[in-house]
Design an enzyme around this catalytic site. Structure first.
Site, PDB file in Angstrom:
ATOM      1  N   GLU A  60      10.406 -23.480 -24.902  1.00  0.00           N
ATOM      2  CA  GLU A  60      11.627 -22.720 -25.207  1.00  0.00           C
ATOM      3  C   GLU A  60      11.326 -21.299 -24.801  1.00  0.00           C
ATOM      4  OE1 GLU A  60      14.231 -24.101 -26.262  1.00  0.00           O
ATOM      5  OE2 GLU A  60      13.460 -26.004 -26.986  1.00  0.00           O
ATOM      6  N   CYS A  91      16.135 -15.098 -28.783  1.00  0.00           N
ATOM      7  CA  CYS A  91      16.137 -15.818 -27.511  1.00  0.00           C
ATOM      8  C   CYS A  91      17.539 -16.232 -27.125  1.00  0.00           C
ATOM      9  CB  CYS A  91      15.246 -17.042 -27.619  1.00  0.00           C
ATOM     10  SG  CYS A  91      15.692 -18.084 -29.003  1.00  0.00           S
TER      11      CYS A  91
HETATM   12  P1  NAP Z   1       4.889 -14.294 -25.392  1.00  0.00           P
HETATM   13  O1  NAP Z   1       4.220 -13.032 -25.133  1.00  0.00           O
HETATM   14  O2  NAP Z   1       5.100 -15.226 -24.272  1.00  0.00           O
HETATM   15  O3  NAP Z   1       4.065 -14.992 -26.558  1.00  0.00           O
HETATM   16  C1  NAP Z   1       4.503 -16.206 -27.090  1.00  0.00           C
HETATM   17  C2  NAP Z   1       3.330 -16.872 -27.784  1.00  0.00           C
HETATM   18  O4  NAP Z   1       2.385 -17.303 -26.806  1.00  0.00           O
HETATM   19  C3  NAP Z   1       2.577 -15.977 -28.736  1.00  0.00           C
HETATM   20  O5  NAP Z   1       2.209 -16.717 -29.877  1.00  0.00           O
HETATM   21  C4  NAP Z   1       1.343 -15.603 -27.932  1.00  0.00           C
HETATM   22  O6  NAP Z   1       0.270 -15.267 -28.742  1.00  0.00           O
HETATM   23  C5  NAP Z   1       1.102 -16.900 -27.233  1.00  0.00           C
HETATM   24  N1  NAP Z   1       0.216 -16.816 -26.086  1.00  0.00           N
HETATM   25  C6  NAP Z   1       0.130 -15.839 -25.173  1.00  0.00           C
HETATM   26  N2  NAP Z   1      -0.814 -16.162 -24.249  1.00  0.00           N
HETATM   27  C7  NAP Z   1      -1.321 -17.357 -24.612  1.00  0.00           C
HETATM   28  C8  NAP Z   1      -2.325 -18.207 -24.086  1.00  0.00           C
HETATM   29  N3  NAP Z   1      -2.986 -17.894 -22.983  1.00  0.00           N
HETATM   30  N4  NAP Z   1      -2.608 -19.365 -24.731  1.00  0.00           N
HETATM   31  C9  NAP Z   1      -1.930 -19.713 -25.837  1.00  0.00           C
HETATM   32  N5  NAP Z   1      -0.972 -18.930 -26.392  1.00  0.00           N
HETATM   33  C10 NAP Z   1      -0.675 -17.771 -25.784  1.00  0.00           C
HETATM   34  O7  NAP Z   1       6.316 -14.060 -26.040  1.00  0.00           O
HETATM   35  P2  NAP Z   1       6.699 -13.085 -27.243  1.00  0.00           P
HETATM   36  O8  NAP Z   1       6.569 -11.699 -26.745  1.00  0.00           O
HETATM   37  O9  NAP Z   1       6.013 -13.443 -28.500  1.00  0.00           O
HETATM   38  O10 NAP Z   1       8.209 -13.453 -27.443  1.00  0.00           O
HETATM   39  C11 NAP Z   1       9.240 -12.893 -26.686  1.00  0.00           C
HETATM   40  C12 NAP Z   1       9.732 -13.849 -25.668  1.00  0.00           C
HETATM   41  O11 NAP Z   1       9.947 -15.109 -26.234  1.00  0.00           O
HETATM   42  C13 NAP Z   1      11.049 -13.433 -25.073  1.00  0.00           C
HETATM   43  O12 NAP Z   1      10.980 -13.583 -23.682  1.00  0.00           O
HETATM   44  C14 NAP Z   1      12.039 -14.417 -25.643  1.00  0.00           C
HETATM   45  O13 NAP Z   1      13.139 -14.692 -24.836  1.00  0.00           O
HETATM   46  C15 NAP Z   1      11.227 -15.621 -25.847  1.00  0.00           C
HETATM   47  N6  NAP Z   1      11.747 -16.424 -26.939  1.00  0.00           N
HETATM   48  C16 NAP Z   1      12.295 -17.622 -26.640  1.00  0.00           C
HETATM   49  C17 NAP Z   1      12.787 -18.415 -27.665  1.00  0.00           C
HETATM   50  C18 NAP Z   1      13.405 -19.753 -27.390  1.00  0.00           C
HETATM   51  O14 NAP Z   1      13.629 -20.521 -28.337  1.00  0.00           O
HETATM   52  N7  NAP Z   1      13.692 -20.081 -26.171  1.00  0.00           N
HETATM   53  C19 NAP Z   1      12.711 -17.967 -28.979  1.00  0.00           C
HETATM   54  C20 NAP Z   1      12.149 -16.721 -29.230  1.00  0.00           C
HETATM   55  C21 NAP Z   1      11.669 -15.966 -28.200  1.00  0.00           C
HETATM   56  P3  NAP Z   1      -0.157 -13.730 -28.987  1.00  0.00           P
HETATM   57  O15 NAP Z   1       0.991 -13.079 -29.676  1.00  0.00           O
HETATM   58  O16 NAP Z   1      -1.349 -13.845 -29.835  1.00  0.00           O
HETATM   59  O17 NAP Z   1      -0.410 -13.156 -27.640  1.00  0.00           O
END
Ligand code: NAP
Length: 677
Positions: free
Chosen positions: A257, A296
Site C-alpha cells: 500500500e 495516503c
Molecule cells: P517510508 O519511508 O517508505 O517508510 C515506510 C516503512 O518502511 C517504515 O516503517 C520504514 O521504517 C520502513 N522501511 C524503510 N526502509 C526499509 C527497509 N529497507 N526494510 C524494511 N523496512 C523499511 O514511508 P513513510 O515516510 O513512513 O510514509 C509516508 C509514505 O507512505 C507516503 O508516501 C504515503 O503515501 C505512504 N502511505 C501509504 C499508505 C497506503 O495505505 N497506501 C498509507 C500511509 C502512508 P523506518 O521508519 O524505520 O525507516
C-alpha cells in the site's frame, strides 16, 4: 526523561543494544523517544513466530480467534486515552486520533464480528460451491483455505501508528498467522505503547505478536514461501523491498500500500450553488487538513470543470481560512503540525517541484502562525492549494506526492478528459466523484474504476451519512493498482483470505464431505431413524436424510394459493397466456406454493429442539410443476455451526424437491436448533 523504545521479541521486552535514533516531537522538536533495533536477532524472531505463535493460533478455530480480537478491542477501548496523550507529539489532534486510535479499535471489532458471522467454527474455510467433475457424480472438487504456517511481517508508515498496526493485525490474527510488526520510526513510540497495551491484556497467545522498534535489519532475509509481507509506505521503499532477493526467490506474498495521487472530480452538472459543489469544497478542504494532509488517501488532485475552476479556488480558500492551525492538544485547533520538521522539509521540496507546473493560489509553504505552537521548532505548515492551468501537458502534478496539506487544482473540458487526468496518476487508492447526474456518474465511475481501488460517489442523497473520501473501511477493499502498490487490504474477508492458502481438493463426494464436514450430493445420506427436527443441535448428524411422502399439486391448490396470496400471475391463472410463455406450455404452480408444500411435507410439527427457520440460500426453481404432478422432498443435514449465542446452533439443510425423478426445486434451508440441555 526521554523514553528509550523497546522491541518485543520472543515474548520479552528487549532494550536496544547500539546507537539510538532521536525521535523529535512534531509540536516543538524536543526529543520524545529514542529507538534502535540493534541487538535484535531477526532470524530468531521469525523462527519463534513460526514455532510458537503460529501453532498456538492455528490450534484455535476462526471463531475462537474472532473472540481474541473482540476481547482485545474491548480492552484497548478502555485504555485508549493513554494513546491519545502520546499521539499529540506526532501532531495528531483529537479528531485525528478518532481516525487513528478509535478507527483501529473499530477495525478489530469489525473483524471480530465478521469472523463470528461469516467464518466457520473450524480450522479451515470451504470456499464456494462443489464443482462437478464427472458425468456420474462420483468425482467432484471443492476449494479449501487453510492458514499458512508462516509469519506475517507488517511494515507501516508513520502517519497512522495505531490504525495502521491494527488494520493489518486483525485479518492476520483472524487467519491464524502470527505477526511481526514494524512501525515507522518517527511515530514508533505510539505503536510501542499500543503493543504494550496489547501484550498486557494477555489476550494473544505467546508468539502471536512481536514488535520491532527501529530498522528492520536483515528481517527479510529470513522469509520463505509461507510468509507474507504487508508494507505501507512510499513507492521507493516498496520497490526496494519487493525486489529483495528473498521475496522474489521464495515467492513471499508481498502486499504493498503506497503513495498515490488520489483525485476528486467535480461533475460538470455540479455548478456553484448546487449541493454537490458545496460538498466538494468541504471535502477537499477536509482532506487537505485532517492529519495535516498526511493520509495516503488524501485528495491530491482536485479536478474540476474549467468554467468552475475560479469559483472552486475561491470557495476552498474561504473554507481553509477558517482552519485553526496549532498545538494539537488545544480543543480549538483543527490542524496540527506535520509529523516532523524533516517531513515538512520534504513537503516544501515537493511544493517547490509542483510550482514548476502550477502556481500557488492559497497558502505560503514557508509561513504560518500556529496557535500555541512554535513556527520554527514545531513542524507546522499552512495548507497549500496550487493550480495547474494545463494539467494534460504536465507531469509533476500527477507524480510528485506532497505528503502534507497540499492539493493541486486542475481544470478539465470534458468528462473523458477528467478520466484521462486521473489516469495520469498511474493508479490510486481512491477517487471521489461529485455529481447528481446519472450519465455523468456512469461515465466517470466506469472510466475511473480501473485506475482506483475505491470510488466514492457523493451527492446530496448520501452526503450526510457518507464516511468520506479519505476513510478506508474494514468492509471495503483498501489498496489500488499501479502506483498505489497493486495491493489489497481489509475488504472484509478478502483481507483474511490473503493470509490463507487456497487449495483445490478433488475426490469422491463422500471423501470430500468427510474432509470438509459438509454434506455433498453423492455422499452417503442415510435415512434418519429419528426425524432430525427432533434432535437437538449437538446430536443432529450431518448427512441424515428424510425422504418424504408425495403430494399431488392440483389446479384447485394453485387457484386457492392465487386467491389467498393475491399472486394471480398469468402463468398460474390463464391457460392461454401460459401456453404462449416460452417456458411453461400451460398453467403451472407458483414456485412459492411448491416451497410451501415442500415444508408441509418435511416438517415435523410438534414443539421440539428446532427453534426457527431463518432463511433460504441458493434457491432455484429448476422445472415447472404442472397441475396433477406429484411432488416429494429429500431433506438432508448439510452443515452445522455454533450460533451467535450459546444456547442454539445453526443448521444448513439441503432441500431437493422432485416431481417423479426430476428435480423441480433445490435450495438450502437455514434453521436454528437448541443445544443439548
Ligand atoms: P517510508 O519511508 O517508505 O517508510 C515506510 C516503512 O518502511 C517504515 O516503517 C520504514 O521504517 C520502513 N522501511 C524503510 N526502509 C526499509 C527497509 N529497507 N526494510 C524494511 N523496512 C523499511 O514511508 P513513510 O515516510 O513512513 O510514509 C509516508 C509514505 O507512505 C507516503 O508516501 C504515503 O503515501 C505512504 N502511505 C501509504 C499508505 C497506503 O495505505 N497506501 C498509507 C500511509 C502512508 P523506518 O521508519 O524505520 O525507516
Amino acid at each position: 526523561m526521554t523514553r528509550i523504545l523497546e522491541s518485543y521479541a520472543l515474548d520479552r521486552w528487549t532494550a536496544p543494544d547500539g546507537a539510538l535514533v532521536d525521535i523529535p516531537s512534531a509540536i516543538d522538536g524536543r526529543v520524545v523517544a529514542r529507538a534502535s533495533s540493534a541487538g535484535l536477532d531477526f532470524g530468531a524472531m521469525v523462527r519463534y513466530a513460526r514455532a510458537i505463535g503460529g501453532p498456538a493460533l492455528r490450534a484455535l478455530t476462526f471463531h475462537q480467534r474472532a473472540g481474541l480480537l473482540k476481547a482485545l478491542a474491548v480492552r484497548l477501548g478502555e485504555q485508549k486515552d493513554a494513546l491519545y496523550g502520546l499521539a499529540a507529539d506526532t501532531g495528531a489532534t483529537r479528531g485525528d486520533n478518532l481516525i487513528d486510535v478509535d478507527g483501529g479499535i473499530g477495525t478489530l471489532f469489525a473483524y471480530a464480528s465478521r469472523g463470528h458471522r461469516d467464518l466457520p467454527d473450524q480450522h479451515f474455510v470451504v470456499e464456494g460451491g462443489v464443482e462437478p467433475l464427472s458425468r456420474n457424480g462420483s468425482f467432484v472438487g471443492v476449494h479449501v483455505l487453510t492458514p499458512r504456517p508462516g509469519v506475517a511481517v507488517h511494515i507501516n508508515a508513520f502517519n497512522f501508528p495505531c490504525w495502521g498496526l491494527l488494520e493489518k493485525l486483525a485479518p492476520a490474527i483472524l487467519a491464524g498467522v502470527p505477526v511481526i510488526t514494524k512501525p515507522a520510526t518517527p511515530t514508533a513510540y505510539v505503536a510501542e505503547a499500543l503493543v504494550r497495551l496489547i501484550i498486557e491484556t494477555g489476550v494473544l497467545p505467546a508468539g502471536a505478536l512481536q514488535l520491532i522498534c527501529g530498522s528492520a535489519g536483515d528481517l527479510l532475509d529470513h522469509l520463505s514461501g509461507q510468509d507474507t509481507v504487508s508494507f505501507t509506505g512510499s513507492a521507493d521503499t516498496s520497490d526496494r523491498l519487493r525486489n529483495h532477493p528473498a521475496i522474489g526467490r521464495n515467492a513471499v506474498r508481498f502486499i504493498a500500500e503506497r503513495d498515490s495521487l488520489n483525485a476528486a472530480v467535480l461533475g460538470p452538472d455540479a455548478e456553484p450553488g448546487t449541493p454537490e459543489f458545496d460538498l466538494f469544497v468541504k471535502e477537499v478542504a477536509r482532506e487537505m487538513t485532517v492529519k495535516a494532509g498526511q493520509k495516503c488517501t488524501a485528495i491530491r488532485r482536485v479536478i474540476v470543470p474549467r468554467p468552475h475552476a475560479q469559483a472552486i479556488a475561491e470557495a476552498i480558500k474561504a473554507r481553509l481560512a477558517g482552519v485553526v492551525i496549532g498545538d494539537p492538544r488545544r480543543d480549538d485547533v483543527r490542524m496540527g503540525p506535520l509529523a516532523s520538521t524533516s517531513q515538512r522539509a520534504a513537503v516544501r521540496a515537493a511544493v517547490a517541484e509542483l510550482r514548476q507546473e502550477a502556481e500557488i493560489v492559497v497558502g505560503d509553504p514557508d509561513r504560518v502562525e500556529p496557535l500555541g505552537g512554535d513556527a520554527d521548532t514545531g513542524a507546522f505548515m499552512a495548507p497549500i492549494l496550487l493550480s495547474c492551468a494545463n494539467p494534460l501537458a504536465a507531469t509533476r502534478v500527477h507524480t510528485v506526492e506532497p505528503f502534507g496539506p497540499v492539493a493541486t487544482l486542475m481544470p478539465y473540458d470534458t468528462p473523458d478528459e477528467a478520466v484521462a487526468l486521473v489516469a495520469r496518476g498511474e493508479g490510486s487508492l481512491v477517487a471521489s466523484v461529485f455529481t447528481h447526474d446519472g450519465e455523468v456518474a456512469d461515465q466517470l465511475v466506469f472510466g475511473l474504476a480501473p485506475w482506483n481501488g475505491r470510488i466514492l460517489v457523493i451527492d446530496r442523497d448520501c452526503a450526510k451519512e457518507s464516511t468520506g473520501h479519505g476513510s478506508p473501511l474494514p468492509a471495503l477493499v483498501h489498496g489500488g493498482p499501479g502506483r498505489a502498490g497493486g495491493g489489497e487490504e481489509m475488504g472484509g474477508l478478502r483481507g483474511v483470505f490473503g493470509y490463507l492458502q487456497r487449495t483445490a481438493l478433488q475426490g469422491s463426494p463422500s471423501r470430500l464431505a468427510a474432509l470438509t464436514r459438509r454434506w455433498i450430493k453423492g455422499a452417503p445420506a442415510p435415512c434418519a431413524t429419528v426425524h432430525p427436527f427432533r434432535r437437538d443441535f449437538d446430536t443432529i448428524r450431518i448427512g441424515d436424510t428424510v425422504e418424504t411422502a408425495s403430494r399431488k399439486v392440483t389446479l384447485d391448490d394453485i387457484e386457492h394459493f392465487a386467491r389467498f396470496t393475491g399472486d394471480a400471475f398469468y402463468a398460474h391463472m390463464d391457460e392461454e397466456a401460459a401456453k404462449a410463455n416460452p417456458f411453461f406450455g400451460g398453467r403451472v404452480a407458483h414456485g412459492y406454493l411448491v416451497l410451501a408444500f415442500a415444508a408441509g411435507l418435511f416438517v415435523d410439527p410438534a414443539p421440539g429442539p428446532l427453534l426457527a427457520n431463518y432463511g433460504l440460500d441458493n434457491l432455484r426453481f429448476l422445472k415447472p410443476v404442472a397441475p396433477g404432478d406429484d411432488i416429494h422432498v429429500r431433506l438432508t443435514v448439510m452443515e452445522k455451526r455454533p450460533g451467535r449465542k450459546a444456547d442454539y446452533g445453526e443448521v444448513r439443510w439441503d432441500v431437493e424437491v422432485f416431481s417423479g425423478d426430476a428435480t423441480v426445486a433445490r435450495y438450502e434451508l437455514l434453521t436454528l436448533s437448541a443445544r443439548a440441555a
